[in-house]
Motif scaffolding. Structure first.
Motif, PDB file in Angstrom:
ATOM      1  N   MET A  45       0.840  -1.174   0.000  1.00 46.85           N
ATOM      2  CA  MET A  45       0.000   0.000   0.000  1.00 46.85           C
ATOM      3  C   MET A  45       0.886   1.238   0.000  1.00 46.85           C
ATOM      4  O   MET A  45       1.895   1.296   0.680  1.00 46.85           O
ATOM      5  N   ILE A  46       0.516   2.214  -0.748  1.00 42.35           N
ATOM      6  CA  ILE A  46       1.292   3.434  -0.864  1.00 42.35           C
ATOM      7  C   ILE A  46       0.617   4.548  -0.071  1.00 42.35           C
ATOM      8  O   ILE A  46      -0.571   4.809  -0.237  1.00 42.35           O
ATOM      9  N   LYS A  47       1.401   5.202   0.797  1.00 40.26           N
ATOM     10  CA  LYS A  47       0.910   6.346   1.571  1.00 40.26           C
ATOM     11  C   LYS A  47       1.667   7.572   1.095  1.00 40.26           C
ATOM     12  O   LYS A  47       2.882   7.568   1.026  1.00 40.26           O
ATOM     13  N   ILE A  48       0.945   8.625   0.749  1.00 37.25           N
ATOM     14  CA  ILE A  48       1.559   9.818   0.172  1.00 37.25           C
ATOM     15  C   ILE A  48       1.287  11.025   1.057  1.00 37.25           C
ATOM     16  O   ILE A  48       0.152  11.262   1.472  1.00 37.25           O
ATOM     17  N   LYS A  49       2.357  11.789   1.345  1.00 38.75           N
ATOM     18  CA  LYS A  49       2.238  13.064   2.045  1.00 38.75           C
ATOM     19  C   LYS A  49       2.753  14.132   1.090  1.00 38.75           C
ATOM     20  O   LYS A  49       3.916  14.119   0.711  1.00 38.75           O
ATOM     21  N   ASN A  50       1.897  15.044   0.703  1.00 40.33           N
ATOM     22  CA  ASN A  50       2.264  16.101  -0.239  1.00 40.33           C
ATOM     23  C   ASN A  50       2.414  17.405   0.533  1.00 40.33           C
ATOM     24  O   ASN A  50       1.425  17.977   0.993  1.00 40.33           O
ATOM     25  N   LYS A  51       3.646  17.851   0.707  1.00 33.54           N
ATOM     26  CA  LYS A  51       3.917  19.099   1.411  1.00 33.54           C
ATOM     27  C   LYS A  51       4.549  20.127   0.482  1.00 33.54           C
ATOM     28  O   LYS A  51       5.306  20.976   0.909  1.00 33.54           O
ATOM     29  N   VAL A  52       4.232  20.048  -0.791  1.00 34.86           N
ATOM     30  CA  VAL A  52       4.767  20.986  -1.779  1.00 34.86           C
ATOM     31  C   VAL A  52       3.971  22.284  -1.682  1.00 34.86           C
ATOM     32  O   VAL A  52       2.746  22.273  -1.617  1.00 34.86           O
ATOM     33  N   VAL A  53       4.684  23.419  -1.658  1.00 37.39           N
ATOM     34  CA  VAL A  53       4.050  24.722  -1.522  1.00 37.39           C
ATOM     35  C   VAL A  53       3.826  25.317  -2.905  1.00 37.39           C
ATOM     36  O   VAL A  53       4.748  25.415  -3.710  1.00 37.39           O
ATOM     37  N   PHE A  54       2.578  25.710  -3.184  1.00 35.03           N
ATOM     38  CA  PHE A  54       2.201  26.323  -4.451  1.00 35.03           C
ATOM     39  C   PHE A  54       1.737  27.756  -4.191  1.00 35.03           C
ATOM     40  O   PHE A  54       1.350  28.102  -3.079  1.00 35.03           O
TER      41      PHE A  54
ATOM     42  N   ASP B 280       4.244  -1.935   2.325  1.00 37.55           N
ATOM     43  CA  ASP B 280       3.951  -0.571   2.754  1.00 37.55           C
ATOM     44  C   ASP B 280       5.080   0.338   2.295  1.00 37.55           C
ATOM     45  O   ASP B 280       6.225   0.157   2.683  1.00 37.55           O
ATOM     46  N   VAL B 281       4.747   1.311   1.468  1.00 38.42           N
ATOM     47  CA  VAL B 281       5.717   2.276   0.970  1.00 38.42           C
ATOM     48  C   VAL B 281       5.148   3.664   1.238  1.00 38.42           C
ATOM     49  O   VAL B 281       4.005   3.952   0.896  1.00 38.42           O
ATOM     50  N   SER B 282       5.956   4.516   1.881  1.00 39.98           N
ATOM     51  CA  SER B 282       5.501   5.882   2.119  1.00 39.98           C
ATOM     52  C   SER B 282       6.316   6.836   1.256  1.00 39.98           C
ATOM     53  O   SER B 282       7.529   6.699   1.127  1.00 39.98           O
ATOM     54  N   VAL B 283       5.630   7.786   0.666  1.00 42.76           N
ATOM     55  CA  VAL B 283       6.245   8.766  -0.226  1.00 42.76           C
ATOM     56  C   VAL B 283       5.950  10.147   0.333  1.00 42.76           C
ATOM     57  O   VAL B 283       4.807  10.463   0.639  1.00 42.76           O
ATOM     58  N   GLU B 284       7.005  10.970   0.485  1.00 38.54           N
ATOM     59  CA  GLU B 284       6.824  12.326   0.984  1.00 38.54           C
ATOM     60  C   GLU B 284       7.393  13.310  -0.024  1.00 38.54           C
ATOM     61  O   GLU B 284       8.539  13.191  -0.443  1.00 38.54           O
ATOM     62  N   LEU B 285       6.580  14.264  -0.421  1.00 39.34           N
ATOM     63  CA  LEU B 285       6.984  15.308  -1.358  1.00 39.34           C
ATOM     64  C   LEU B 285       7.120  16.610  -0.582  1.00 39.34           C
ATOM     65  O   LEU B 285       6.167  17.043   0.063  1.00 39.34           O
ATOM     66  N   THR B 286       8.299  17.221  -0.605  1.00 37.11           N
ATOM     67  CA  THR B 286       8.524  18.473   0.096  1.00 37.11           C
ATOM     68  C   THR B 286       9.221  19.464  -0.822  1.00 37.11           C
ATOM     69  O   THR B 286       9.896  19.082  -1.767  1.00 37.11           O
TER      70      THR B 286
ATOM     71  N   PHE C 241      10.975  20.372  -5.964  1.00 38.27           N
ATOM     72  CA  PHE C 241      10.541  19.584  -4.821  1.00 38.27           C
ATOM     73  C   PHE C 241      11.327  18.280  -4.759  1.00 38.27           C
ATOM     74  O   PHE C 241      11.900  17.832  -5.736  1.00 38.27           O
ATOM     75  N   GLU C 242      11.358  17.727  -3.572  1.00 40.99           N
ATOM     76  CA  GLU C 242      12.162  16.542  -3.293  1.00 40.99           C
ATOM     77  C   GLU C 242      11.239  15.372  -2.996  1.00 40.99           C
ATOM     78  O   GLU C 242      10.215  15.528  -2.335  1.00 40.99           O
ATOM     79  N   ILE C 243      11.617  14.206  -3.471  1.00 43.01           N
ATOM     80  CA  ILE C 243      10.832  12.992  -3.271  1.00 43.01           C
ATOM     81  C   ILE C 243      11.597  12.079  -2.324  1.00 43.01           C
ATOM     82  O   ILE C 243      12.733  11.712  -2.595  1.00 43.01           O
ATOM     83  N   LYS C 244      10.977  11.737  -1.181  1.00 50.02           N
ATOM     84  CA  LYS C 244      11.583  10.806  -0.226  1.00 50.02           C
ATOM     85  C   LYS C 244      10.728   9.552  -0.180  1.00 50.02           C
ATOM     86  O   LYS C 244       9.515   9.624   0.038  1.00 50.02           O
ATOM     87  N   ILE C 245      11.349   8.423  -0.406  1.00 51.53           N
ATOM     88  CA  ILE C 245      10.640   7.148  -0.413  1.00 51.53           C
ATOM     89  C   ILE C 245      11.165   6.303   0.738  1.00 51.53           C
ATOM     90  O   ILE C 245      12.376   6.175   0.916  1.00 51.53           O
ATOM     91  N   ASP C 246      10.260   5.757   1.522  1.00 50.91           N
ATOM     92  CA  ASP C 246      10.654   4.925   2.650  1.00 50.91           C
ATOM     93  C   ASP C 246       9.968   3.576   2.507  1.00 50.91           C
ATOM     94  O   ASP C 246       8.745   3.527   2.453  1.00 50.91           O
ATOM     95  N   PRO C 247      10.609   2.481   2.403  1.00 52.09           N
ATOM     96  CA  PRO C 247      12.046   2.226   2.404  1.00 52.09           C
ATOM     97  C   PRO C 247      12.678   2.567   1.062  1.00 52.09           C
ATOM     98  O   PRO C 247      12.102   2.324   0.013  1.00 52.09           O
TER      99      PRO C 247
ATOM    100  N   LEU D 176       6.685  10.152 -10.774  1.00 51.51           N
ATOM    101  CA  LEU D 176       6.477  11.476 -10.214  1.00 51.51           C
ATOM    102  C   LEU D 176       7.311  12.581 -10.881  1.00 51.51           C
ATOM    103  O   LEU D 176       7.344  13.699 -10.387  1.00 51.51           O
ATOM    104  N   LYS D 177       7.968  12.275 -12.004  1.00 55.50           N
ATOM    105  CA  LYS D 177       8.715  13.310 -12.723  1.00 55.50           C
ATOM    106  C   LYS D 177       7.742  14.287 -13.351  1.00 55.50           C
ATOM    107  O   LYS D 177       6.761  13.891 -13.980  1.00 55.50           O
TER     108      LYS D 177
END
Length: 82
Positions: free
Chosen positions: A1-10, A47-53, A59-65, A78-79
């Motif tokens: 399951m993919i969990k996404i946190k989008n913290k990109v400022v527009f 379980d994969v978590s993706v955080e966009l900041t 913006f930067e993409i962090k993938i855990d694990p 995500l390009k």
């Protein structure tokens, strides 16, 4: 399951008119929204978590694990063209 946190400022849209930077921010926001929707539809058992900041310019993409076999596919999906 993919969990996404989008913290990109527009940039927010103004009532006075649309400038070039606001239009660019809006375009990137729309592209990113479509790509996140596609990413959520992927069926991955792990379980994969993706955080966009960052900002809309960069913006930067962090993938855990990070060593997940799906990490390269997620980064490619995500390009965003700027």
């Amino acid at each position: 399951m993919i969990k996404i946190k989008n913290k990109v400022v527009f940039l927010s849209k103004t009532a006075a008119g649309i400038g070039n930077e606001i239009q660019l921010s809006s375009n990137i926001q729309g592209q990113l929204k479509k790509k996140i929707t596609r990413l959520k539809k992927l069926k991955i058992k792990e379980d994969v978590s993706v955080e966009l900041t960052g900002s809309y310019k960069e913006f930067e993409i962090k993938i855990d694990p990070a060593n997940s076999p799906h990490a390269p596919k997620i980064k490619a999906l995500l390009k965003v063209k700027r």
